[in-house]
Design an enzyme around this catalytic site. Structure first.
Site, PDB file in Angstrom:
ATOM      1  N   GLU A  40       1.568 -88.007 -43.773  1.00 32.17           N
ATOM      2  CA  GLU A  40       1.900 -89.036 -42.772  1.00 32.17           C
ATOM      3  C   GLU A  40       2.140 -88.410 -41.404  1.00 32.17           C
ATOM      4  O   GLU A  40       1.715 -88.943 -40.385  1.00 32.17           O
ATOM      5  CB  GLU A  40       3.159 -89.819 -43.202  1.00 32.17           C
ATOM      6  CG  GLU A  40       2.984 -90.620 -44.485  1.00 32.17           C
ATOM      7  CD  GLU A  40       2.098 -91.853 -44.341  1.00 32.17           C
ATOM      8  OE1 GLU A  40       1.648 -92.153 -43.224  1.00 32.17           O
ATOM      9  OE2 GLU A  40       1.864 -92.509 -45.369  1.00 32.17           O
ATOM     10  N   ARG A  49      -0.286 -89.439 -38.351  1.00 37.08           N
ATOM     11  CA  ARG A  49       0.332 -90.248 -37.288  1.00 37.08           C
ATOM     12  C   ARG A  49       0.760 -89.397 -36.087  1.00 37.08           C
ATOM     13  O   ARG A  49       0.499 -89.768 -34.943  1.00 37.08           O
ATOM     14  CB  ARG A  49       1.562 -90.991 -37.821  1.00 37.08           C
ATOM     15  CG  ARG A  49       1.231 -91.897 -38.986  1.00 37.08           C
ATOM     16  CD  ARG A  49       2.380 -92.818 -39.324  1.00 37.08           C
ATOM     17  NE  ARG A  49       2.250 -93.322 -40.686  1.00 37.08           N
ATOM     18  CZ  ARG A  49       2.705 -94.491 -41.113  1.00 37.08           C
ATOM     19  NH1 ARG A  49       3.324 -95.291 -40.291  1.00 37.08           N
ATOM     20  NH2 ARG A  49       2.569 -94.870 -42.363  1.00 37.08           N
ATOM     21  N   ASP A  99      -8.239 -93.052 -51.028  1.00 36.97           N
ATOM     22  CA  ASP A  99      -8.964 -93.567 -49.848  1.00 36.97           C
ATOM     23  C   ASP A  99      -9.426 -92.568 -48.770  1.00 36.97           C
ATOM     24  O   ASP A  99     -10.623 -92.276 -48.629  1.00 36.97           O
ATOM     25  CB  ASP A  99      -8.185 -94.719 -49.186  1.00 36.97           C
ATOM     26  CG  ASP A  99      -6.686 -94.444 -48.965  1.00 36.97           C
ATOM     27  OD1 ASP A  99      -6.261 -93.302 -49.166  1.00 36.97           O
ATOM     28  OD2 ASP A  99      -5.961 -95.376 -48.582  1.00 36.97           O
ATOM     29  N   GLU A 105      -6.734-102.351 -42.426  1.00 32.81           N
ATOM     30  CA  GLU A 105      -8.027-101.984 -43.027  1.00 32.81           C
ATOM     31  C   GLU A 105      -9.119-103.042 -42.897  1.00 32.81           C
ATOM     32  O   GLU A 105     -10.293-102.710 -42.697  1.00 32.81           O
ATOM     33  CB  GLU A 105      -7.858-101.606 -44.505  1.00 32.81           C
ATOM     34  CG  GLU A 105      -7.073-100.317 -44.738  1.00 32.81           C
ATOM     35  CD  GLU A 105      -5.571-100.446 -44.534  1.00 32.81           C
ATOM     36  OE1 GLU A 105      -5.066-101.585 -44.550  1.00 32.81           O
ATOM     37  OE2 GLU A 105      -4.890 -99.416 -44.355  1.00 32.81           O
TER      38      GLU A 105
HETATM   39  C1  DMJ Z   1      -2.273 -95.997 -42.417  1.00 30.64           C
HETATM   40  O1  DMJ Z   1      -1.170 -95.174 -42.245  1.00 30.64           O
HETATM   41  C2  DMJ Z   1      -3.519 -95.177 -42.611  1.00 30.64           C
HETATM   42  O2  DMJ Z   1      -4.612 -95.985 -42.364  1.00 30.64           O
HETATM   43  C3  DMJ Z   1      -3.633 -94.571 -43.969  1.00 30.64           C
HETATM   44  O3  DMJ Z   1      -4.833 -93.912 -44.180  1.00 30.64           O
HETATM   45  C4  DMJ Z   1      -3.446 -95.587 -45.047  1.00 30.64           C
HETATM   46  N1  DMJ Z   1      -2.675 -96.699 -44.719  1.00 30.64           N
HETATM   47  C5  DMJ Z   1      -1.988 -96.939 -43.531  1.00 30.64           C
HETATM   48  C6  DMJ Z   1      -2.106 -98.365 -43.052  1.00 30.64           C
HETATM   49  O4  DMJ Z   1      -2.281 -99.321 -43.994  1.00 30.64           O
END
Ligand code: DMJ
Length: 521
Positions: free
Chosen positions: A146, A150, A279, A413
């Site tokens: 994260e 971010r 994902d 998404e």
């Molecule tokens: C985000 O922090 C990023 O897109 C991550 O890859 C997965 N999900 C969250 C938002 O839903």
């Protein structure tokens, strides 16, 4: 007067004169009003023409970034410096992914969106906070993934867009603090690391002490940029080591399980998903290739192999004709798709060009089918916002069944996928669907103190969860803005978006193969 004495002819003519007279007056009044309105409109148009292009652009801009202003301004008032905002309680909010200290996650995540939207006063305000307050020498245990997507992603993007050195400096300082997480017997990083002590560990809930594919597999873009900017190959080596290790491992049915033990180097539970836990690993294989100016053929091959296995084993059509991506659990397909997996519509479209055996049309179509399914998951709710996870079981199609899966937490998404498909097809349905989502967010998630997630998208009287997620500003609002902007804003042949929607430039490294030679960085 005796009515019998009235001269009927005279009476009728008087009445007519009166009636027509009034009608004429009324007509005249109307004509005057029309003339006046017309004059006013002309005056307004003249005024508008006197405005410079910049002024007109600024007016349009104000309309387009209203949601961002509302989210940011309220965070600025009630949550400043905290990681996120509680828009109803009107105070700061945080979760364990950001550790125990106030790292201003919303500020860092939102910077590039502010910049792109032309909210430059707000951008400078955020920059000032970062200069004065963002400190990584804190005794706090954070999520490596994260913080990478971010913070490092957000800082790098802010640096590339604005040219302000401070963002690069902070990104590198933070990256140095993450490096101890890689000190495991295999080099597969821990999920969490203490920024002060460098001690790492994994999530207690992860299968057999494993690290998570979507976490250790979503570092590549940022780490390659860090090596590129610093000239220090250490970051590049860390992510290439992960890649090499994954290449050597057996994959059941060609699929990557979501869990890998960093001590033993063995897979944990055989669970594969394109949604949560898996994902962005697939996303970063494709984006590593795009970011290398399409020279990282190794990454492209890994992406193509993975996608072929996913298509073969996980992608199905429901009875009602909806294409969905299921999850593979111990040899059995669960017909369930998460909101997170909806990003894959955009990924398939983005990867269409350059696909094996010239299957570009096929992948674009697959992306469009996923977009359609995800739109259905929104359309089949009371709020026109999608649930966290939806099923395809018997009569149930694209609908959440369990109460615990009915929430919408401002995730991006689906809008992300609309945007990619819009860029590649210009089919107006994607703007229409994006607009529907924007209206629904305005109607049901907007509160006076910001924006909040909702607990049940099937209930027409929403209950708010009272969290304004930082990714709402980083991703959801950015993708919406881009969906209604021209293709020349951040063109996809120059910029590659990290998984948190932070754009990073394509690296045109001459004589370089990013697949094997760190020395050139
Ligand atoms: C985000 O922090 C990023 O897109 C991550 O890859 C997965 N999900 C969250 C938002 O839903």
């Amino acid at each position: 007067m005796d009515p019998m004495n009235i001269d009927t002819g005279l009476f009728i003519s008087e009445v007519l004169t009166l009636t027509f007279g009034r009608a004429r007056e009324e007509e005249e009044r109307l004509r005057n009003k029309i003339r006046a309105d017309h004059e006013k409109a002309l005056e307004e148009a003249k005024e508008k023409l006197k405005k410079s292009r910049e002024e007109i652009r600024a007016e349009i801009q104000t309309e387009k970034n209203k949601m961002m202003k509302h989210a940011w301004d309220n965070y600025r008032i009630y949550g400043w410096g905290h990681n996120e905002l509680r828009p109803i309680a009107r105070k700061g909010h945080s979760t364990n992914i950001f550790g125990s200290s106030q790292m201003g996650a919303t500020i860092v995540d939102a910077l590039d969106t502010l910049y792109i939207m032309g909210l430059l006063d707000e951008f400078r305000d955020g920059q000032k906070w970062i200069e004065d307050n963002l400190d990584f020498s804190v005794n706090s245990e954070v999520s490596v993934f994260e913080v990478n997507i971010r913070f490092i992603g957000g800082l790098l993007s802010a640096y590339y867009l604005s040219g302000e050195e401070i963002f690069k400096i902070k990104a590198v300082q933070l990256a140095e603090k993450l490096l101890p997480a890689f000190n495991t017997p295999t080099g597969i990083p821990w999920a969490m690391v203490n920024l002060k002590s460098g001690v790492g560990r994994n999530w207690g809930w992860a299968s057999a002490g494993s690290s998570i594919l979507a976490e250790f597999g979503t570092l590549h873009m940022e780490f390659v940029h860090l090596s590129y900017l610093t000239g220090d190959p250490v970051y590049y080596k860390k992510v290439m080591h992960i890649r090499k290790l994954l290449q050597k491992m057996d994959r059941p049915n060609g699929l990557y399980p979501n869990y890998l033990n960093p001590r033993t180097g063995r897979w944990g539970q055989y669970h594969t998903s394109v949604g949560g836990l898996g994902d962005s690993f697939y996303e970063y294989l494709l984006k590593a290739w795009l970011m290398s100016d399409k020279t990282d053929h190794e990454a492209r091959k890994m992406y193509d192999d993975a996608i072929e296995a996913i298509e073969k084993h996980l992608i199905k059509k429901s009875r009602g004709g909806l294409t969905f991506i299921g999850e593979w659990k111990n040899g059995h397909l669960e017909k369930k798709m998460g909101h997170l997996a909806c990003f894959a519509g955009g990924m398939f479209a983005l990867g269409a060009d350059g696909s094996r055996m010239d299957k570009a049309g096929h992948y674009l179509e697959l992306g469009a089918e996923i977009a359609h399914t995800c739109h259905e998951s929104y359309d089949r709710t009371a709020l026109k916002l999608g649930p966290e996870s939806f099923k395809f079981d018997g009569a149930v199609e694209a609908v959440a069944v369990r109460q615990a899966e009915k929430y919408y937490i401002l995730r991006p998404e689906v809008i992300e996928t609309y945007w990619y498909l819009w860029r590649f097809t210009h089919d107006p349905r994607y703007r229409r669907w994006g607009w529907e989502a924007a209206l629904a967010i305005e109607k049901y998630c907007r509160v006076s103190g910001g924006f909040s997630g909702v607990k049940d998208v099937y209930s027409s009287t929403p209950t708010h969860d009272d969290v304004q997620q930082s990714f709402f500003l980083a991703e959801t609002l950015k993708y919406l803005y881009l969906l209604f902007s021209g293709d020349d804003l951040l063109p996809l042949d120059h910029w590659v978006f990290n998984t948190e929607a932070h754009p990073l430039p394509v690296l045109h490294l001459s004589n370089t193969t990013l697949s094997g030679n760190p020395a050139v960085l």
